[in-house]
Design a protein around this motif. Sequence first.
Motif, PDB file in Angstrom:
ATOM      1  N   PRO A 144       0.851  -1.201   0.000  1.00  0.00           N
ATOM      2  CA  PRO A 144       0.000   0.000   0.000  1.00  0.00           C
ATOM      3  C   PRO A 144       0.880   1.242   0.000  1.00  0.00           C
ATOM      4  N   ASN A 145       0.514   2.223  -0.804  1.00  0.00           N
ATOM      5  CA  ASN A 145       1.293   3.454  -0.832  1.00  0.00           C
ATOM      6  C   ASN A 145       0.551   4.558  -0.093  1.00  0.00           C
ATOM      7  N   LEU A 146       1.114   5.748  -0.111  1.00  0.00           N
ATOM      8  CA  LEU A 146       0.519   6.850   0.644  1.00  0.00           C
ATOM      9  C   LEU A 146      -0.867   7.197   0.115  1.00  0.00           C
ATOM     10  N   VAL A 147      -1.081   7.011  -1.192  1.00  0.00           N
ATOM     11  CA  VAL A 147      -2.409   7.254  -1.758  1.00  0.00           C
ATOM     12  C   VAL A 147      -3.442   6.368  -1.081  1.00  0.00           C
ATOM     13  N   SER A 148      -3.071   5.100  -0.843  1.00  0.00           N
ATOM     14  CA  SER A 148      -3.982   4.170  -0.183  1.00  0.00           C
ATOM     15  C   SER A 148      -4.398   4.707   1.182  1.00  0.00           C
ATOM     16  N   TYR A 149      -3.427   5.152   1.948  1.00  0.00           N
ATOM     17  CA  TYR A 149      -3.718   5.636   3.295  1.00  0.00           C
ATOM     18  C   TYR A 149      -4.484   6.954   3.278  1.00  0.00           C
ATOM     19  N   ASN A 150      -4.198   7.793   2.283  1.00  0.00           N
ATOM     20  CA  ASN A 150      -4.962   9.043   2.176  1.00  0.00           C
ATOM     21  C   ASN A 150      -6.433   8.772   1.864  1.00  0.00           C
ATOM     22  N   SER A 188       4.967   5.174  11.456  1.00  0.00           N
ATOM     23  CA  SER A 188       5.265   3.815  11.914  1.00  0.00           C
ATOM     24  C   SER A 188       4.986   2.780  10.826  1.00  0.00           C
ATOM     25  N   LYS A 189       4.177   3.164   9.813  1.00  0.00           N
ATOM     26  CA  LYS A 189       3.897   2.271   8.689  1.00  0.00           C
ATOM     27  C   LYS A 189       4.891   2.492   7.546  1.00  0.00           C
ATOM     28  N   GLY A 190       5.830   3.420   7.771  1.00  0.00           N
ATOM     29  CA  GLY A 190       6.845   3.668   6.765  1.00  0.00           C
ATOM     30  C   GLY A 190       6.541   4.817   5.831  1.00  0.00           C
ATOM     31  N   PHE A 191       5.552   5.658   6.189  1.00  0.00           N
ATOM     32  CA  PHE A 191       5.174   6.778   5.324  1.00  0.00           C
ATOM     33  C   PHE A 191       5.134   8.075   6.114  1.00  0.00           C
ATOM     34  N   ASN A 192       5.665   9.129   5.526  1.00  0.00           N
ATOM     35  CA  ASN A 192       5.527  10.457   6.102  1.00  0.00           C
ATOM     36  C   ASN A 192       4.324  11.140   5.445  1.00  0.00           C
ATOM     37  N   PRO A 193       3.385  11.659   6.227  1.00  0.00           N
ATOM     38  CA  PRO A 193       2.216  12.329   5.643  1.00  0.00           C
ATOM     39  C   PRO A 193       2.662  13.455   4.709  1.00  0.00           C
ATOM     40  N   ASN A 194       1.965  13.607   3.588  1.00  0.00           N
ATOM     41  CA  ASN A 194       2.261  14.705   2.668  1.00  0.00           C
ATOM     42  C   ASN A 194       1.204  15.790   2.808  1.00  0.00           C
ATOM     43  N   VAL A 195       1.251  16.788   1.938  1.00  0.00           N
ATOM     44  CA  VAL A 195       0.329  17.916   2.051  1.00  0.00           C
ATOM     45  C   VAL A 195      -1.122  17.461   1.873  1.00  0.00           C
ATOM     46  N   VAL A 196      -1.345  16.429   1.040  1.00  0.00           N
ATOM     47  CA  VAL A 196      -2.707  15.909   0.851  1.00  0.00           C
ATOM     48  C   VAL A 196      -3.229  15.315   2.155  1.00  0.00           C
ATOM     49  N   SER A 197      -2.375  14.548   2.836  1.00  0.00           N
ATOM     50  CA  SER A 197      -2.768  13.967   4.127  1.00  0.00           C
ATOM     51  C   SER A 197      -3.157  15.066   5.112  1.00  0.00           C
ATOM     52  N   CYS A 198      -2.320  16.100   5.171  1.00  0.00           N
ATOM     53  CA  CYS A 198      -2.576  17.211   6.099  1.00  0.00           C
ATOM     54  C   CYS A 198      -3.878  17.935   5.750  1.00  0.00           C
ATOM     55  N   ASN A 199      -4.107  18.155   4.456  1.00  0.00           N
ATOM     56  CA  ASN A 199      -5.323  18.862   4.041  1.00  0.00           C
ATOM     57  C   ASN A 199      -6.586  18.092   4.406  1.00  0.00           C
ATOM     58  N   ILE A 200      -6.518  16.763   4.323  1.00  0.00           N
ATOM     59  CA  ILE A 200      -7.681  15.931   4.683  1.00  0.00           C
ATOM     60  C   ILE A 200      -8.040  16.150   6.145  1.00  0.00           C
ATOM     61  N   ILE A 201      -7.034  16.108   7.015  1.00  0.00           N
ATOM     62  CA  ILE A 201      -7.277  16.307   8.456  1.00  0.00           C
ATOM     63  C   ILE A 201      -7.679  17.755   8.732  1.00  0.00           C
ATOM     64  N   LEU A 202      -7.010  18.684   8.052  1.00  0.00           N
ATOM     65  CA  LEU A 202      -7.290  20.108   8.256  1.00  0.00           C
ATOM     66  C   LEU A 202      -8.748  20.438   7.939  1.00  0.00           C
ATOM     67  N   ARG A 203      -9.263  19.897   6.847  1.00  0.00           N
ATOM     68  CA  ARG A 203     -10.651  20.155   6.458  1.00  0.00           C
ATOM     69  C   ARG A 203     -11.619  19.670   7.540  1.00  0.00           C
ATOM     70  N   SER A 204     -11.332  18.507   8.072  1.00  0.00           N
ATOM     71  CA  SER A 204     -12.206  17.942   9.107  1.00  0.00           C
ATOM     72  C   SER A 204     -12.164  18.785  10.380  1.00  0.00           C
ATOM     73  N   LEU A 205     -10.953  19.220  10.778  1.00  0.00           N
ATOM     74  CA  LEU A 205     -10.822  20.061  11.968  1.00  0.00           C
ATOM     75  C   LEU A 205     -11.546  21.395  11.790  1.00  0.00           C
ATOM     76  N   CYS A 206     -11.387  22.004  10.612  1.00  0.00           N
ATOM     77  CA  CYS A 206     -12.020  23.302  10.357  1.00  0.00           C
ATOM     78  C   CYS A 206     -13.542  23.180  10.328  1.00  0.00           C
ATOM     79  N   CYS A 207     -14.049  22.122   9.736  1.00  0.00           N
ATOM     80  CA  CYS A 207     -15.501  21.923   9.679  1.00  0.00           C
ATOM     81  C   CYS A 207     -16.093  21.826  11.082  1.00  0.00           C
ATOM     82  N   GLU A 208     -15.319  21.287  12.007  1.00  0.00           N
ATOM     83  CA  GLU A 208     -15.782  21.153  13.390  1.00  0.00           C
ATOM     84  C   GLU A 208     -15.435  22.374  14.237  1.00  0.00           C
ATOM     85  N   GLY A 209     -14.809  23.391  13.611  1.00  0.00           N
ATOM     86  CA  GLY A 209     -14.468  24.609  14.345  1.00  0.00           C
ATOM     87  C   GLY A 209     -13.341  24.439  15.340  1.00  0.00           C
TER      88      GLY A 209
END
Length: 456
Positions: free
Chosen positions: A202-208, A232-253
């Motif tokens: 699985p690559n980072l796309v899979s996890y995203n 720990s799975k061997g992948f460093n989050p990229n900007v796409v990973s961060c944006n996914i989490i960021l959107r969720s945090l912002c939606c919840e204020g």
Amino acid sequence: MATLVNSVSPLTNPSPETLRTACGLFSNVPNFRSFSQNKGFTRVLASTHITISPKDSVWTLSNWKVGRKDTRNRDIRLNDAFFHLEFIVRKGHKPDVAQATQLLYDLCKSNKMKKATRVMEMTIESGIIPDAASYTFLVNNLCKRGNIGYAMQLVEKMEENGCPTNTVTYNSLVRGLCKHGNLNQSLQLLDKLMRKGLGGKPNLVSYNVLLTGLCKEGRTEEAIQFFRDLPSKGFNPNVVSCNIILRSLCCEGRWEEANELVAEMDSEERSPSLVTYNILIGSLASHGRIQHAFQVLDEMMRASFQPSAATFNPIISHLCKEGKADLVVKCLDQMIHHCCNPNDGTFNAIAVLCEGGRVQRAFSIIQSLGNKQNSSTHDFYRGVISSLCRKGNTYPAFQLLYEMIQSGFVPDPYTYSSLIRGLCVEGMLDEALEIFRLLEENDYRPILVSVISIHK
């Protein structure tokens, strides 16, 4: 088809229509498979004394791409080619690989997924290993149409026949499960593939994709934990990973956590992108934090990012809802200054003013913008009127049109067509016809779509 027939008795060169008629005679015979017609197809061909070529020769399929291009005739030709392929494979011959692959693609595009899957199976039965691109295309199309279980069964069957799942195919399954199926099942699939050593790594796309699924289901805490565990799975989050989490945090204020995450985005692969800034601006605006949204907008431009209509629209939308005309004009002014062309989102935002009975205010905003920029306001007028009519708010659309005409604006066929369409949407056919007649009397005809709207 002609290349297969040496002599025919009693028919000479039977047409596809004749063959289809003959096939129907066998459709009611008991104990036949679901594709009973192809049995009849086989019998008809067998009865015509076809000379059998050597087993290792390649047989071409009947050409389904020639002839009339309407949907019905094309479907008939596709079915003929499919039944022809079944006949070829059943007789132990190999079909032309390029043709069989193209048939699979065309069946998928025509939403004939069962037949497309059968083409893949027959290709393997004939001793041909399908290329990874066609295999992945089929799995992806099955997943897009919600046939996840069928796609997973196909993957298992393909693996049994020596076609190992690659990472791209795996990602299609995971994405399909996240979108149409069950996220937990997707996580189980990941575990299964890892334990069996299937699917490549699985690559980072899979996890995203999995991160997106968790956030979509509102499981933000699990998503954050999953995000933190990626190294720990061997992948460093990229900007796409961060944006996914960021959107969720912002939606919840959850602004403090969002700011902390943005502060972490300091490496090359995690540097904030245009999407990052648009997420922040859109979320702040939707929560009414307009001043803060403007600050992020300024910071974005200092970082040399070019804003788009998607950047400004959330701010404009909120300001219109609050009726703050001066700030709307300021925002639109800035938008055009940065060469951002307005789109449907911009027009929809201004249309909100008209829907709320503030047509004069919407009119003044458009006028003020035109005066400041010394440019035509026709696009804004047309866009706002079209937006109102699409949503069935024809009355305020006519009010805005009246204000426009009073200021010297001359409506064009597009504007009239939008109005006529809007009346039709609201069931006011007599009024739509009356406008159409008046326009014809004055030799001013709306575009054809208006006539179609009235007819429907």
